[in-house]
Design an enzyme around this catalytic site. Sequence first.
Site, PDB file in Angstrom:
ATOM      1  CE  LYS A 200       9.251  -2.384  -0.024  1.00 34.47           C
ATOM      2  NZ  LYS A 200      10.197  -1.310  -0.322  1.00 34.47           N
TER       3      LYS A 200
ATOM      4  CD  GLU B 184      13.805   5.373   2.912  1.00 32.83           C
ATOM      5  OE1 GLU B 184      13.346   5.464   4.063  1.00 32.83           O
ATOM      6  OE2 GLU B 184      13.438   4.507   2.116  1.00 32.83           O
TER       7      GLU B 184
END
Length: 388
Positions: free
Chosen positions: A235, A271
């Site tokens: 992340k 995604e």
Amino acid sequence: MIQRAALLRSRLVQSLQLCPVSSQLGSRYCYTSNAASSLQQVQEPSIYSGDEYADVDWDNLGFGLMPTDYMYTMTSSKDGHFAKGQLSPFGDIKMSPSAGVLNYGQGLFEGTKAYRKENGNILLFRPDQNAIRMKIGAERMCMPSPSIDQFIDAVKQTALANKRWVPPPGKGTLYMRPLLMGTGPILGVAPAPEYTFLIYASPVGNYFKEGFAPLNLLVEDDYARASRGGAGGVKAISNYAPVFNAMKRAKGRGYSDALYLDSANKKNLEEASSCNIFVIKGNLISTPATNGTILPGITRRSIIEIARDSGYKVEERDIPVDELVGADEVFCTGTAVVVAPVGSITYKDKRIEFKVGAQSVSRQLYSTLVGIQMGHIEDTKGWTIEIN
Ligand code: COI
């Protein structure tokens, strides 16, 4: 609201002691705490008495920043050891113009939520998984990271200190944003000499403006979100600004978001800008495998487990974009997004539609997940932590 903030600040200044804060963050009033025992101190600060909820229009929460009372910060020593975490009033932080995070994007973020139970207590959902993911990301980005216990303790403290900002049951959640950043000064391309771990919080409602309405996604076949060998699987803060252009383009054409393909072949689904994706066909639920370009979402992993428990077969694998034709359902998952049904995906000007609604599988999975998160369904997996 402004008067209330001024009152809060003056009461806070009276009730907190002045203590030195890292030069990276400037000095200011802070509430020092460093261990689980400090939770006792944070539980019922006098400033909250009789103030069960903040003055917020709980019926109209979106996903915008609404600053809350406190944030949590903890800095690393030069040897990379984190200690002396503390709560302080939410506010700007000070750092060198040559901080590693500003110059070289040496930073990670997390997202985790606090949920209000009917009895007023607060539930946290799998914060250990955020802690582990941050640790893995920190290794990738050459940063030291807080221990799992330090991370969880910090999340608990942040949630409790901002308890009056945790929305009433069913109205939303308190989104907490842990950050890990290279805040020490550096000029040459290298890891920063000092790091800051920070958590701030904001009450939130639905992530997408669609609310609970199905999303309409546009397959992006120009820009990629991540590439093999890159940092798409952690992340990193630097994974997000590069999708702004594609998002802008999709939204400008009336879509909810862009859906990315693998950068090498432009063939497989990856995604959306802020969430993972699942495709359902019959009893088979598929999602792209976490091969380094897919963010290993905590909601993603939880949904995989819930789906398997519910009797579905779940495969983590490459999903060719062509498989969308003939899919029954598609949905997105993420901490912010939760479980969002996808009504359509447009690929090369062809719109493919999917089943949505009360009878859909995604709705069933959503209800189970949210039931556990809100404490309506018994948590047999040890995913939630109740604090008060
Ligand atoms: C989250 O779900 O916490 C995310 O990271 C999405 C965020 C980019 C809004």
